[in-house]
Design an enzyme around this catalytic site. Structure first.
Site: not given
Length: 762
Positions: A49, A104
């Site tokens: 970060y 999925k």
């Protein structure tokens, strides 16, 4: 046509409560996000970060394509729906579709290592849906549209494809069409049909039906021989009732007006409609050897039992997993996106779809590996009327379909990053599903350059025959099957393997070999002072395949040997060592290669020395280090103990310390250290507590204090840690021999045969 578990009317093997418990247990749902970079220290967080993240931000701002290099975009697909056509359940809304979309995403990861996240958009307004999706392009490498009703799905896919520079693929249309077309090619092959003259009827003019017609015509079927039907009958030129632009594009010039009319004389019918749509009279009216794809979901237009009761010359496919020839979309979308992502394609075009069709069709014609039989309770599919489509658990799909799709993308100019080395790409794909493939890539590449003649000692076993055929087909060398020829050929024939005229495979019957006298005399010369008579040696060579195969290798009639399928490891090794000596100046050890979380370590000795002393341990370290180099690693050897550098003390710990002193006197040419605990050997942060350590990085070769700890730890890693273990590999014999686990599958036998041909002892 399904990539989901069976529903209520499809005879589920679970209760409704079990399904609910499955989705609710532990962490609710089926997905979680896991970081791919270490997050253990303040430095890690600074890199991940602020301030470290600013560097890739500026790089991407300067050149947008770098997002594929520095972010997840190149391996991330969005699965998007509004829930207006949920897997045969209808319009239940966006939120109700979320379990399906999560499923999925799981399939993307499970079958093709594609990361995926589901997005449910709560609108049925086509323009609003398009506007919600079009701006997501920077986040993803592809968009998989799902469970959106027709005709809106056509508009949405077309508009998003125009607006976005990444693949947009409506799987309900194209996935079903691709898998069905692959099965159709093989069914036509079996019945001797030509696409240019085949008469085909598609019943169902929704998303999947129209996609099937478009793909079939693009593959060379004559448009005049293709009839599309809907609930009102044949879609013919001049019809006005119930028409739209997508149906009108496929209106046929025909006198047929009803589905029954269309059926008469048809070679192929595809159903994407409703249960019971195909009647007995319709089936009887078809041409000889009819091809019937009844893909209504969840119940087919007609069941295979009903068809076969009417006529016995039909080939039948459905969307059901409890019947042969399942049209299952999971065979397509993960691998199509895998290929598209890997070349950074801007779209999935017709040529890429056809490439996927042809790759799937070709794969179904090949002999299937043991993994497929294992997934289907030992029932091994074989190309024919009840196996025209590959099954979802075929491990070869990952390195078969994506390369075909990627190549088509490159040839049609939609690939932004062409693949230069397609063989290397296939190996990388295999490694995504099977870590063993990645670990052994160096081995396979070298063996292909320098093929060897390998003896498969247990040649009458089906999986050994399959392994030998695979070994030869992969260009690794030639194979000798040891066994009674009539039984070898009978076993092969029963398994659907034709050995007649197959180059690179020979059969040797130990009893009738003209080399037997020489093998028996060689063995007698070795064993005569160990209580063996010449007749004993003759009997061993004549009757025992391990002795015969090992003698072939020992006397230079073959380069390497693999065995172990029918006997336990220790028995097979004892028989081999009666024939083949230890390599001069070496020690025989068992070495296991452990692959866990993208990391590989070698563990020794996992097969030979039960309680090695210090001298033994030093020898084991040297052999393991040499083998590590042969396998492509620069060895960093840790001699393990429950203690670290004398704390606490113990008898085995002192043996490890003495082994270190022996290695010091030998002036070996690799890094080594010990005695030390396994966590310190493997974790560089923990190792910093001991700045005097001679290891410059985490250990990649671990020497255990005894066979018990070595063997137990490797098995625990497999069962509890989800690791993959190759071995034990035999190191130190004068001729290359490898032993597989009792009952090994054909893929394991091929891997060990390759290692034998490679000769990790050098």
């Amino acid at each position: 046509m399904t990539d989901h578990p069976p529903r209520r009317s499809a005879r589920p093997t679970f209760t409704e409560q079990e399904a609910l418990d499955f989705h609710a247990s532990g962490r609710p749902g089926k997905l979680e996000i896991v970081p791919t970079k270490p997050m253990a220290t303040q430095r890690d967080l600074s890199l991940a970060y602020s301030p470290g993240v600013a560097v890739p931000v500026l790089a991407i701002a300067e050149e947008k394509s770098r997002a594929f290099d520095y972010t997840t975009r190149g391996n991330l697909v969005a699965v998007i729906t509004n829930g207006t056509a949920i897997l045969g359940l209808g319009n239940l809304g966006a939120l109700a579709a979320k379990p399906v979309m999560e499923g999925k995403s799981v399939l993307f990861k499970r079958f093709a290592d594609v990361d995926s996240i589901d997005l449910e958009i709560d609108t049925e307004d086509t323009d609003a849906f398009i506007n919600a999706v079009r701006y997501l392009g920077p986040s993803f490498g592809g968009i998989n549209l799902e469970d959106i009703k027709a005709p809106e799905c056509f508009i949405i896919e077309q508009r998003l494809s125009e607006l976005m520079d990444i693949p947009v693929f409506h799987d309900d249309q194209h996935g079903t069409a691709i898998i069905a077309a692959a099965g159709l090619l093989n069914a036509m092959h079996l019945t001797g049909r030509d696409p240019r003259t085949t008469k085909l009827v598609v019943n169902g003019a929704g998303a999947a039906g129209i996609a099937c017609v478009e793909l079939i015509k693009a593959m060379g079927f004559a448009p005049e021989n293709v009839i599309l039907c809907d609930t009102k009958g044949v879609i013919y030129r001049g019809r006005t009732e119930g028409m739209n632009q997508w149906k009108a594009a496929h209106a046929a010039d025909t006198d047929a007006r009803t589905l029954a009319d269309a059926f008469r004389g048809a070679d192929v019918v595809m159903g994407l409609s409703a249960k019971g749509a195909f009647t007995e009279e319709m089936i009887r009216s078809m041409a000889p050897n009819p091809i019937i794809f009844a893909m209504a979901n969840p119940d087919p237009e007609v069941t295979p039992e009903e068809v076969h009761a009417i006529r016995d010359d039909a080939i039948v496919a459905t969307g059901r997993s409890d019947y042969p020839n399942q049209v299952n979309n999971v065979l397509g979308f993960p691998y199509i996106f895998r290929g598209a992502l890997d070349v950074r394609a801007t779209r999935i075009n017709m040529e890429m779809k056809i490439a996927a069709v042809e790759a799937l069709a070709a794969l179904a014609r090949e002999d299937v590996p043991d993994e497929v039989a294992a997934a289907y309770q030992g029932s091994r599919p074989k190309f024919g009327r009840e196996y025209i489509i590959p099954v979802p658990f075929d491990p070869r799909l990952i390195h078969t379909v994506p390369p075909a799709v990627a190549r088509a993308a490159m040839e049609t100019g939609v690939a932004r990053r062409p693949i230069v080395d397609m063989d290397r790409y296939r190996a990388e794909l295999s490694a995504r599903r099977d870590p063993v493939v990645g670990a052994l890539q160096r081995v396979f590449e070298r063996v292909r350059r320098y093929p060897k003649r390998v003896v498969f000692a247990e040649g009458e076993e089906e999986q050994v025959i399959r392994a030998a055929v695979s070994f030869v087909n992969q260009g690794l060398g030639s194979a000798v099957l040891v066994g009674r020829e009539e039984l070898v050929r009978a076993t092969a024939a029963n398994a659907g393997i034709d050995l007649d005229g197959r180059e690179g495979i020979t059969i040797q019957n130990a009893r009738f070999s003209e080399r037997n006298p020489a093998y028996a005399q060689m063995l007698y010369n070795k064993l005569q002072r160990q209580g063996y008579l010449l007749r004993d040696c003759q009997r061993m060579v004549n009757n025992d395949r391990n002795y015969f195969a090992a003698a072939m290798v020992a006397m230079g009639d073959a380069d390497a040997m693999v065995t172990g399928v029918t006997r336990n490891y220790a028995t097979a090794l004892t028989e081999v060592r009666h024939v083949i000596d230890t390599k001069p100046g070496h020690r025989v050890i068992g070495l296991s290669q452990v692959i866990a979380r993208g990391r590989t370590v070698l563990i020794a000795d996992t097969a030979i020395h039960e309680a090695p002393d210090a001298e033994d341990l030093a020898d084991i370290a040297v052999e393991a280090a040499n083998a590590a180099r042969r396998l492509g690693f620069e060895p960093r050897v840790a001699l393990l103990s429950f203690s670290t550098f004398g704390q606490p003390d113990g008898e085995r710990a002192s043996q490890m310390r003495e082994a270190i002193r022996i290695l010091d006197h030998r002036h070996v040419d690799f890094e080594y250290e010990g005695e030390m605990a396994a966590d310190i050997a493997l974790d560089p942060e923990l190792m910093k507590q001991f700045p005097f350590s001679r290891l410059k990085g985490p250990a990649n070769v671990l020497v255990a204090p005894g066979i018990h700890s070595a063997a137990i730890s490797t098995k625990l890693l497999v069962q509890l840690g989800g690791s993959t273990v190759i071995g034990p590999m035999i190191v130190g014999l004068d001729r290359p021999v490898q032993i597989v686990p009792l009952g090994a599958r054909d893929s394991e036998i091929v891997n060990m045969a390759a290692l034998a041909a490679y000769n990790i002892s050098g």
